[in-house]
Motif scaffolding. Sequence first.
Motif, PDB file in Angstrom:
ATOM      1  N   ALA A  36       2.798  -4.456  13.782  1.00  0.00           N
ATOM      2  CA  ALA A  36       3.566  -3.234  13.994  1.00  0.00           C
ATOM      3  C   ALA A  36       3.631  -2.622  12.348  1.00  0.00           C
ATOM      4  CB  ALA A  36       4.835  -3.078  14.312  1.00  0.00           C
ATOM      5  N   ARG A  37       3.571  -3.276  11.233  1.00  0.00           N
ATOM      6  CA  ARG A  37       3.573  -2.707  10.057  1.00  0.00           C
ATOM      7  C   ARG A  37       2.282  -2.375   9.724  1.00  0.00           C
ATOM      8  NH1 ARG A  37       6.837  -7.267   9.376  1.00  0.00           N
ATOM      9  NH2 ARG A  37       5.348  -8.673   8.230  1.00  0.00           N
ATOM     10  N   THR A  38       1.230  -2.992   9.824  1.00  0.00           N
ATOM     11  CA  THR A  38      -0.440  -2.701   9.835  1.00  0.00           C
ATOM     12  C   THR A  38      -0.711  -1.442  10.568  1.00  0.00           C
ATOM     13  OG1 THR A  38      -1.031  -4.809   9.179  1.00  0.00           O
ATOM     14  CG2 THR A  38      -2.540  -3.236   9.806  1.00  0.00           C
ATOM     15  N   MET A  39      -0.249  -1.277  11.824  1.00  0.00           N
ATOM     16  CA  MET A  39      -0.652   0.126  12.424  1.00  0.00           C
ATOM     17  C   MET A  39       0.101   1.082  11.912  1.00  0.00           C
ATOM     18  SD  MET A  39      -2.729  -0.701  14.596  1.00  0.00           S
ATOM     19  CE  MET A  39      -2.540   0.893  15.336  1.00  0.00           C
ATOM     20  N   GLU A  40       1.390   1.228  11.290  1.00  0.00           N
ATOM     21  CA  GLU A  40       1.988   2.073  10.696  1.00  0.00           C
ATOM     22  C   GLU A  40       1.263   2.577   9.395  1.00  0.00           C
ATOM     23  OE1 GLU A  40       5.953   0.798   9.314  1.00  0.00           O
ATOM     24  OE2 GLU A  40       6.665   0.798  11.547  1.00  0.00           O
ATOM     25  N   GLY A  41       0.713   1.618   8.582  1.00  0.00           N
ATOM     26  CA  GLY A  41      -0.044   2.058   7.499  1.00  0.00           C
ATOM     27  C   GLY A  41      -1.437   2.631   7.945  1.00  0.00           C
ATOM     28  N   LEU A  42      -1.966   2.023   8.967  1.00  0.00           N
ATOM     29  CA  LEU A  42      -3.018   2.731   9.557  1.00  0.00           C
ATOM     30  C   LEU A  42      -2.952   4.140  10.012  1.00  0.00           C
ATOM     31  CD1 LEU A  42      -5.006   0.115  11.807  1.00  0.00           C
ATOM     32  CD2 LEU A  42      -5.999   1.590  10.288  1.00  0.00           C
ATOM     33  N   ALA A  43      -1.794   4.503  10.570  1.00  0.00           N
ATOM     34  CA  ALA A  43      -1.512   5.808  11.085  1.00  0.00           C
ATOM     35  C   ALA A  43      -1.379   6.888   9.994  1.00  0.00           C
ATOM     36  CB  ALA A  43      -0.157   5.932  11.868  1.00  0.00           C
ATOM     37  N   TRP A  44      -0.646   6.065   8.688  1.00  0.00           N
ATOM     38  CA  TRP A  44      -0.540   7.110   7.482  1.00  0.00           C
ATOM     39  C   TRP A  44      -1.843   7.509   7.093  1.00  0.00           C
ATOM     40  CZ3 TRP A  44      -1.761   6.316   2.405  1.00  0.00           C
ATOM     41  CH2 TRP A  44      -1.077   7.544   1.722  1.00  0.00           C
ATOM     42  N   MET A 103       0.860  -1.275   0.022  1.00  0.00           N
ATOM     43  CA  MET A 103       0.010   0.099  -0.003  1.00  0.00           C
ATOM     44  C   MET A 103       0.737   1.144  -0.063  1.00  0.00           C
ATOM     45  SD  MET A 103      -2.783   1.359   2.696  1.00  0.00           S
ATOM     46  CE  MET A 103      -1.636   2.203   3.858  1.00  0.00           C
ATOM     47  N   MET A 104       1.988   1.323   0.999  1.00  0.00           N
ATOM     48  CA  MET A 104       2.674   2.450   0.878  1.00  0.00           C
ATOM     49  C   MET A 104       3.647   2.620  -0.283  1.00  0.00           C
ATOM     50  SD  MET A 104       1.599   3.568   3.756  1.00  0.00           S
ATOM     51  CE  MET A 104       2.873   5.181   3.652  1.00  0.00           C
ATOM     52  N   ASN A 105       3.613   1.677  -1.227  1.00  0.00           N
ATOM     53  CA  ASN A 105       4.208   1.941  -2.290  1.00  0.00           C
ATOM     54  C   ASN A 105       3.597   2.892  -3.179  1.00  0.00           C
ATOM     55  OD1 ASN A 105       6.605   0.323  -1.687  1.00  0.00           O
ATOM     56  ND2 ASN A 105       5.707  -1.506  -2.967  1.00  0.00           N
ATOM     57  N   HIS A 106       2.165   2.882  -3.239  1.00  0.00           N
ATOM     58  CA  HIS A 106       1.325   3.704  -3.815  1.00  0.00           C
ATOM     59  C   HIS A 106       0.806   4.897  -3.079  1.00  0.00           C
ATOM     60  CE1 HIS A 106       0.711   0.707  -7.028  1.00  0.00           C
ATOM     61  NE2 HIS A 106       0.868  -0.259  -5.971  1.00  0.00           N
ATOM     62  N   ALA A 107       1.407   5.414  -2.002  1.00  0.00           N
ATOM     63  CA  ALA A 107       1.178   6.495  -1.299  1.00  0.00           C
ATOM     64  C   ALA A 107       1.062   7.641  -2.038  1.00  0.00           C
ATOM     65  CB  ALA A 107       2.325   6.760  -0.296  1.00  0.00           C
ATOM     66  N   ALA A 108       1.583   7.943  -3.162  1.00  0.00           N
ATOM     67  CA  ALA A 108       1.513   9.394  -3.732  1.00  0.00           C
ATOM     68  C   ALA A 108       0.140   9.376  -4.600  1.00  0.00           C
ATOM     69  CB  ALA A 108       2.596   9.507  -4.679  1.00  0.00           C
ATOM     70  N   ALA A 109      -0.010   8.253  -5.238  1.00  0.00           N
ATOM     71  CA  ALA A 109      -1.020   7.888  -6.159  1.00  0.00           C
ATOM     72  C   ALA A 109      -2.346   8.069  -5.402  1.00  0.00           C
ATOM     73  CB  ALA A 109      -1.133   6.660  -6.888  1.00  0.00           C
ATOM     74  N   LEU A 110      -2.361   7.493  -3.980  1.00  0.00           N
ATOM     75  CA  LEU A 110      -3.300   7.350  -3.076  1.00  0.00           C
ATOM     76  C   LEU A 110      -3.920   8.826  -2.500  1.00  0.00           C
ATOM     77  CD1 LEU A 110      -2.950   4.081  -1.096  1.00  0.00           C
ATOM     78  CD2 LEU A 110      -4.656   4.397  -2.707  1.00  0.00           C
ATOM     79  N   SER A 111      -2.684   9.471  -2.306  1.00  0.00           N
ATOM     80  CA  SER A 111      -2.811  10.710  -1.746  1.00  0.00           C
ATOM     81  C   SER A 111      -3.653  11.440  -2.735  1.00  0.00           C
ATOM     82  CB  SER A 111      -1.777  11.389  -1.449  1.00  0.00           C
ATOM     83  OG  SER A 111      -0.808  10.745  -0.117  1.00  0.00           O
ATOM     84  N   VAL A 112      -3.545  11.623  -3.924  1.00  0.00           N
ATOM     85  CA  VAL A 112      -4.078  12.142  -4.997  1.00  0.00           C
ATOM     86  C   VAL A 112      -5.399  11.939  -5.140  1.00  0.00           C
ATOM     87  CG1 VAL A 112      -4.182  12.800  -7.457  1.00  0.00           C
ATOM     88  CG2 VAL A 112      -1.753  12.711  -6.337  1.00  0.00           C
ATOM     89  N   LEU A 113      -5.817  10.673  -5.103  1.00  0.00           N
ATOM     90  CA  LEU A 113      -6.948  10.195  -5.229  1.00  0.00           C
ATOM     91  C   LEU A 113      -8.059  10.612  -3.997  1.00  0.00           C
ATOM     92  CD1 LEU A 113      -6.677   6.451  -6.522  1.00  0.00           C
ATOM     93  CD2 LEU A 113      -7.433   8.422  -7.600  1.00  0.00           C
TER      94      LEU A 113
END
Length: 319
Positions: free
Chosen positions: A170-178, A128-138
């Motif tokens: 821990a990795r999922t919580m990082e993604g949730l926080a983002w 998911m984080m690999n697509h962070a830029a595209a997701l932010s735009v959406l």
Amino acid sequence: MTAPITMRPKSLDPAKFRDPVVTAKGETRASVGLAGLRTLWVNTGTLCNITCRNCYIDSSPTNDALAYFTLGDLVAYLDEAAALGAPLTEVGFTGGEPFLNRDLPAMLREVLRRGLSALVLTNAMKPMMNHAAALSVLQAEFGARLTMRVSLDHFEPALHDIERGDGAYARTMEGLAWLARQGFTIHVAGRLAFGDDGEAAMRAGYAALFAARGIPVDAGDPVALMLFPEMDAETDVPEITTACWGILRKSPDSLMCASARMVVKRRGSAGPAVLACTLLPYDPQFELGATLAEASRPVALNHPHCATFCVLGGAACSR
């Protein structure tokens, strides 16, 4: 088309779930008609970045039984839904881990630009984080019409990691926080298998976690926090008859297969196929055709998951 994986439902009673028309007792089996296609599910592929202990679809870094769905595949089904006049409002993306599919951001944009809502089921890890830029735009462009449902099996790290592997929590919580920092609409999916103290205690535990971590999810909302039962096809469960609707005071229109279908692309197949629901990706009796029109016929509730997950919900179909 390559034949789908044969996966006959298992049951402690081998006489059950054999005939789509009648039950083992000779009673008329319940079926569910398509009241209207409101949700189209897309299985983006069975590949996943992790291997869970109890994955109902057996996703893993090596299972590509369901190949990557493409933007072109999706456009064809969205166009067909529009031509049929289907009351489609939402497209959900599941896997595998959907963000391993490089077409996902483009597929999300296609759904959202048509005025539909999009839902992504994800573990919120590195893919998911690999697509962070595209997701932010959406998110900035379409706001609340894009929802991320994150799998968090339990509010405590140890129990979540039993299912998904060391460090997964821990990795999922990082993604949730983002996601929270970016203002995404977030839902969470947990598992009732860990709820020895009952659902209320589970929701209280998640509520405390969300409050402590600043995650904007209402743990009391059964949609925002979905706690799913385990899907064990080897557990003996009742078959659902036509009499059950009245006994349980439940409408067949409330079931997922009354308003949804899932599209998949099997590895080696000539093209995609339409399935009855997200829970039965491999059973050939729930493959309904290549088009949405072909898949509009009723679905016989001829699998333990139909009973345990969709109909009973802890109830008993008996007078």
